[in-house]
Design an enzyme around this catalytic site. Sequence first.
Site, short mmCIF file in Angstrom:
data_model
loop_
_atom_site.label_atom_id
_atom_site.label_comp_id
_atom_site.label_asym_id
_atom_site.label_seq_id
_atom_site.Cartn_x
_atom_site.Cartn_y
_atom_site.Cartn_z
N HIS A 1 -3.51 7.23 2.85
CA HIS A 1 -3.85 5.92 2.26
C HIS A 1 -5.26 5.57 2.75
O HIS A 1 -5.59 5.73 3.92
CB HIS A 1 -2.84 4.88 2.73
N CYS B 1 0.81 -1.22 0.00
CA CYS B 1 0.00 0.00 0.00
C CYS B 1 0.85 1.28 0.00
O CYS B 1 0.34 2.36 -0.27
CB CYS B 1 -0.94 0.02 1.19
N ASN C 1 -10.20 -0.02 -0.24
CA ASN C 1 -8.73 0.06 -0.16
C ASN C 1 -8.15 -0.44 -1.48
O ASN C 1 -8.22 -1.63 -1.78
CB ASN C 1 -8.27 -0.80 1.02
O1 UT7 Z 1 -3.94 -1.18 3.67
C1 UT7 Z 1 -2.99 -1.89 4.43
C2 UT7 Z 1 -3.17 -1.69 5.87
N1 UT7 Z 1 -4.42 -2.26 6.32
C3 UT7 Z 1 -5.09 -1.65 7.28
O2 UT7 Z 1 -4.71 -0.60 7.73
C4 UT7 Z 1 -6.31 -2.35 7.84
C5 UT7 Z 1 -6.32 -2.20 9.34
N2 UT7 Z 1 -7.42 -2.90 10.01
C6 UT7 Z 1 -8.71 -2.51 9.89
O3 UT7 Z 1 -9.04 -1.64 9.12
C7 UT7 Z 1 -9.72 -3.14 10.82
O4 UT7 Z 1 -9.03 -3.92 11.78
C8 UT7 Z 1 -10.76 -4.05 10.09
C9 UT7 Z 1 -11.73 -3.19 9.32
C10 UT7 Z 1 -10.05 -5.02 9.16
C11 UT7 Z 1 -11.56 -4.86 11.11
O5 UT7 Z 1 -12.19 -3.99 12.04
P1 UT7 Z 1 -12.06 -4.27 13.61
O6 UT7 Z 1 -12.88 -3.24 14.28
O7 UT7 Z 1 -10.60 -4.32 13.94
O8 UT7 Z 1 -12.76 -5.67 13.76
P2 UT7 Z 1 -12.16 -7.04 14.30
O9 UT7 Z 1 -11.20 -7.63 13.31
O10 UT7 Z 1 -11.69 -6.87 15.71
O11 UT7 Z 1 -13.45 -7.95 14.31
C12 UT7 Z 1 -14.56 -7.64 15.17
C13 UT7 Z 1 -15.67 -8.64 14.90
C14 UT7 Z 1 -15.20 -10.09 14.96
O12 UT7 Z 1 -16.22 -10.86 15.55
P3 UT7 Z 1 -16.14 -11.28 17.12
O13 UT7 Z 1 -14.88 -12.06 17.24
O14 UT7 Z 1 -16.12 -9.98 17.88
O15 UT7 Z 1 -17.39 -12.07 17.30
C15 UT7 Z 1 -15.06 -10.48 13.51
O16 UT7 Z 1 -15.22 -11.85 13.29
O17 UT7 Z 1 -16.20 -8.45 13.59
C16 UT7 Z 1 -16.21 -9.70 12.89
N3 UT7 Z 1 -16.05 -9.45 11.47
C17 UT7 Z 1 -17.08 -9.13 10.67
N4 UT7 Z 1 -18.39 -9.02 10.89
C18 UT7 Z 1 -19.17 -8.69 9.86
C19 UT7 Z 1 -14.91 -9.43 10.75
N5 UT7 Z 1 -15.18 -9.12 9.46
C20 UT7 Z 1 -16.52 -8.94 9.39
C21 UT7 Z 1 -17.39 -8.58 8.34
N6 UT7 Z 1 -18.70 -8.47 8.63
N7 UT7 Z 1 -16.97 -8.34 7.09
#
Ligand code: UT7
Length: 311
Positions: free
Chosen positions: A238, A113, A268
Amino acid sequence: MVYSRIAGTGSFLPEKVLTNADLEKMVDTSDAWIQERTGIRERRIVADGETTTDLAAGALENALAAAGRSASDLDLIIVATCTPDSLFPSTAVRLQRRFGISTLPGLDLNAACSGFIYGLSIADNMIRAGSNRCIAVIGAERMSTILDWNDRGTCVLFGDGAGAVILEAAETQGVISTHIHADGKHEDLLYHDMAQNAVIMQGNEVFKVAVRTLERIVDQTLDANGLEKTAVDWLIPHQANLRIMLATARRLGLAEDRVIVTVDTHGNTSAASIPLALDHGVRSGAIQRGETLLMESFGAGFTWGSALVKY
Ligand code: UT7
């Protein structure tokens, strides 16, 4: 003293729109979750047979037109991509053929990225060194071709597209400074698995490192130039996650309306995201000549970087 300046910007997006509602039919997700956690509403996805070179060519053509230049004016093409059409020949060389120009050097660059910021940094240094006078720096990605479309943790995040700038030698300052970094110790948190052809990401861990690292790079960029936060007119981050982008804006004391946001409609797009956002800011009339832009990126590797630019 020779400087480099952005003479023109361009972008190109595939026609096909994939909305959060479309994704609800493919994986266990919801429009509400995606918008709340990322800020994404929809993204563009390539059609069958539409290549990274096609996207890059569209962006380059638009950037050349905006700069009032033709392809024959270029003396180097740099394409930042982690999704080239083939490992070789490079996308840059394919573009050369597409535009009917030969003998000028061209290369692809993979810093995930952060690829566009890396490309801009290299191009700026080559122009300052006097070895080049007109360089195309392009970010072009087909992230949709390296996703596991059954993994809701990644497939909702990414999109396809390309953005480009024409960087030219100038007597007055355009690019003020660039700063690029990498640290391989977190490689397991975000990578492309070749065997599965899938992006593997521990999003939550990446999120935390990204916020901390981007705060540092913003401070480093201003300190290197002896500037206060108030010197920045626009933040062009980004576009991975709106929450990360706004955290950086808060660090800068910038109002939300001084942040160029395209993550809502592009998702993204990896190395394409910053030049796509820059072109959007320019063409919408928000960004004006003479304003100071801070671009920053964070991506797999980890790689990160920034560019402070007087537009
Ligand atoms: O471009 C390169 C660099 N990349 C980034 O900067 C990305 C950085 N990370 C992020 O943007 C965020 O961490 C995400 C958007 C990927 C995820 O958001 P989050 O608030 O960190 O969520 P999480 O991974 O902690 O997941 C929370 C919950 C989980 O369920 P439980 O364990 O709390 O029951 C996941 O399984 O959300 C669940 N989950 C989803 N639910 C609905 C994960 N993906 C999804 C989804 N829809 N698509």
